[in-house]
Structure formats: structure tokens, C-alpha cells
Write an enzyme that holds these catalytic residues in place. Structure first.
Site, short mmCIF file in Angstrom:
data_model
loop_
_atom_site.label_atom_id
_atom_site.label_comp_id
_atom_site.label_asym_id
_atom_site.label_seq_id
_atom_site.Cartn_x
_atom_site.Cartn_y
_atom_site.Cartn_z
N ASP A 141 13.14 -1.03 -7.15
CA ASP A 141 11.96 -1.71 -7.36
C ASP A 141 11.93 -2.84 -6.84
OD1 ASP A 141 10.31 -3.06 -10.69
OD2 ASP A 141 9.45 -2.45 -8.53
N LYS A 144 9.16 -3.52 -1.00
CA LYS A 144 8.65 -2.15 -0.75
C LYS A 144 8.95 -1.74 0.83
CE LYS A 144 7.62 -3.30 -4.63
NZ LYS A 144 8.52 -2.81 -5.59
N ASP A 169 9.51 2.37 -8.06
CA ASP A 169 8.19 1.86 -8.48
C ASP A 169 7.27 1.69 -7.25
OD1 ASP A 169 7.31 -0.97 -10.22
OD2 ASP A 169 6.36 0.97 -10.36
N ASN A 170 6.11 1.63 -7.69
CA ASN A 170 4.91 0.97 -6.57
C ASN A 170 4.56 1.87 -5.74
OD1 ASN A 170 6.70 -2.02 -7.36
ND2 ASN A 170 4.67 -1.84 -8.28
N GLU A 199 0.95 -2.37 -13.42
CA GLU A 199 1.48 -3.23 -14.60
C GLU A 199 0.41 -4.23 -14.94
OE1 GLU A 199 3.55 -3.16 -11.84
OE2 GLU A 199 4.31 -4.64 -11.14
O1 LIG Z 1 5.48 -6.95 -3.59
C1 LIG Z 1 5.13 -7.07 -4.84
C2 LIG Z 1 3.76 -8.12 -4.59
C3 LIG Z 1 3.01 -8.22 -3.39
C4 LIG Z 1 2.13 -9.29 -3.43
C5 LIG Z 1 2.06 -10.08 -4.61
C6 LIG Z 1 2.85 -10.11 -5.74
C7 LIG Z 1 3.79 -8.74 -5.69
C8 LIG Z 1 5.15 -6.30 -5.90
C9 LIG Z 1 4.10 -5.93 -6.69
C10 LIG Z 1 4.36 -5.18 -7.90
C11 LIG Z 1 5.57 -4.78 -8.30
O2 LIG Z 1 5.75 -3.88 -9.55
C12 LIG Z 1 6.74 -5.20 -7.33
O3 LIG Z 1 7.83 -4.59 -7.74
C13 LIG Z 1 6.52 -6.05 -6.41
N1 LIG Z 1 7.61 -6.29 -5.84
O4 LIG Z 1 7.56 -7.35 -4.85
O5 LIG Z 1 8.64 -5.93 -5.67
MG LIG Z 2 7.64 -3.04 -9.11
#
Ligand SMILES: O=C(c1ccccc1)c1ccc(O)c(O)c1[N+](=O)[O-]
Ligand SMILES: [Mg+2]
Length: 215
Positions: A141, A144, A169-170, A199
């Protein structure tokens, strides 16, 4: 100087949750996320899906990539036996500091090994420095664009065994398309997508990928 968002969440937890009660800590973080400020915690909706995977797998050795404020580390650790070995890795020092206090408030500091470092540096050290043989479960997580790099590092460092469960995740938002493509087509995993909600959102779709290593 003014508090960061992560510090505001920690303060809200310390003032509204019960010390030593992980479920009250999770509930406070989620209430803040829904009602006050969005934050990139796994959250309650996707969290319930991860809970099910953790209960089904009952891992003795678990690794999380991306601690952030410690929400999913608390979510996972509250379901593990005292004997389990659970490591969580966070690169950002400020986030790691908030996570340490959040985990301590939840009373789970003895069940979580917190590592503040780059996952690319930690993964090759898990066998020698952290006395890991193989991992029963992994939760990914963090950034990405390094999901694929890191699952390949887990493979080449022989940290996966037949049946290791890797959850990410994501997959939809922000999205990890190269990762989804890799685990679904490389032939090394039985991979399933579990659709859910982003979320603290009623509208945006997201989901978890669950990939079982074929060994
Ligand atoms: O990358 C983002 C992100 C990108 C842009 C703005 C805010 C967050 C993010 C968004 C939701 C997630 O669940 C998560 O794990 C991430 N992360 O950073 O790992
Ligand atoms: Mg996440």
C-alpha cells in the site's frame, strides 16, 4: 509550526479513542476521515475486506509495505496472535513518527516491528537482518509506481512460498495498472480482484487485488 494532517489525526485519536483499544483507534481515524479530513488510510470499507483475508490466512509472518499513519498496521496486528512476526515499512520519517505514536496508543507496539526505510533496501535484508525465512502474507500500500518493483524483489529474494498471499490496495484509484497486469498475467499467481470503494468515499470505486503465489 502548524500540525500536519497526520498529526491532527493522531491528536484526534488521542483525545477520542481509548488507550489500548485498537478498535476505538480505528473508529476514530475513520470518523475523522469521513467527517473532517480525507486521508489515505485503507479505511473501514476496504479494511473489512483485508480483515477477512487476514483471518482466513492467519499469517505467522507478515509484511506491510507503506505504514503511513499506522492504520492498516493496527488493523492487521489486532488480528494476529502474540507469536506472529509482523513488519511494516515506511520511508517518510514524519509519517513513521506519527505511526509509532498511533501504534503505541493502540497498545500494539509489541506486535509490530516498525522499519523506517526504503522498501527496496529492506526487502533484500529480511532474511539476514530480520530473521525471516518466507512470508505467509504481504500487504502492499505504498507508492503505486513501485508495487511491481517490490513484488519482483520479494520473488528474487526468495521470500514467497507456495500459498503466500499478497494483497495490494488502490488497484483502481489512484490505480496500479502495471501491477494488476503483472500479477494477473505472469503465471506465478492465482489473482483475484475484490471491488470496493475508495477510502472515505461513497462514490469512487477502488479495490484490492489478492494474489496467491503458486510456488
Ligand atoms: O498515492 C496516493 C495519493 C495520490 C495523490 C494524492 C493523495 C494520495 C494514495 C491514494 C490513496 C491511497 O490509498 C494510497 O495508499 C495512496 N498512496 O500514496 O499510497
Ligand atoms: Mg492505499
Amino acid at each position: 509550526s502548524a500540525m500536519s494532517k497526520e498529526q491532527r489525526v493522531l491528536q484526534y485519536v488521542q483525545q477520542n479513542a481509548s488507550r489500548g483499544d485498537p478498535d476505538s483507534v480505528l473508529a476514530a481515524v475513520d470518523k475523522f476521515g469521513w467527517e473532517t479530513e480525507w486521508a489515505m488510510n485503507l479505511g473501514d470499507v476496504k479494511g473489512a475486506i483485508l480483515d477477512r483475508f487476514v483471518k482466513e490466512t492467519a499469517p505467522q509472518t507478515m509484511l506491510e509495505l507503506g505504514t503511513y499513519m499506522g492504520y492498516s498496521a493496527i488493523r492487521i496486528a489486532r488480528l494476529l496472535p502474540e507469536t506472529a512476526k509482523f513488519m511494516t515499512v515506511e520511508f517518510d520519517q514524519e509519517n513513521a513518527a506519527v505511526a509509532r505514536e498511533m501504534i503505541e496508543f493502540a497498545g500494539l507496539q509489541n506486535r509490530i516491528i516498525q522499519i523506517t526505510s526504503d522498501t527496496a533496501d529492506v526487502i533484500p535484508q529480511l532474511k539476514t537482518k530480520y530473521d525471516v525465512e518466507t512470508l505467509d502474507m504481504v500487504f502492499i500500500d505504498h507508492w503505486k509506481d513501485v508495487y511491481v518493483r517490490d513484488i519482483k524483489l520479494l520473488e528474487t529474494n526468495k521470500l514467497l512460498r507456495k500459498g503466500t498471499v499478497v494483497v495490494a490496495d488502490n488497484i483502481i484509484k489512484p490505480g496500479a495498472p502495471e501491477y494488476a497486469e503483472y500479477v494477473r498475467t505472469c503465471g506465478k499467481y492465482d489473482s483475484t480482484f475484490h471491488e470496493s470503494r475508495f477510502e472515505y468515499s461513497n462514490d469512487d470505486i477502488d479495490g484490492l487485488e489478492k494474489s496467491v503465489f503458486r510456488g
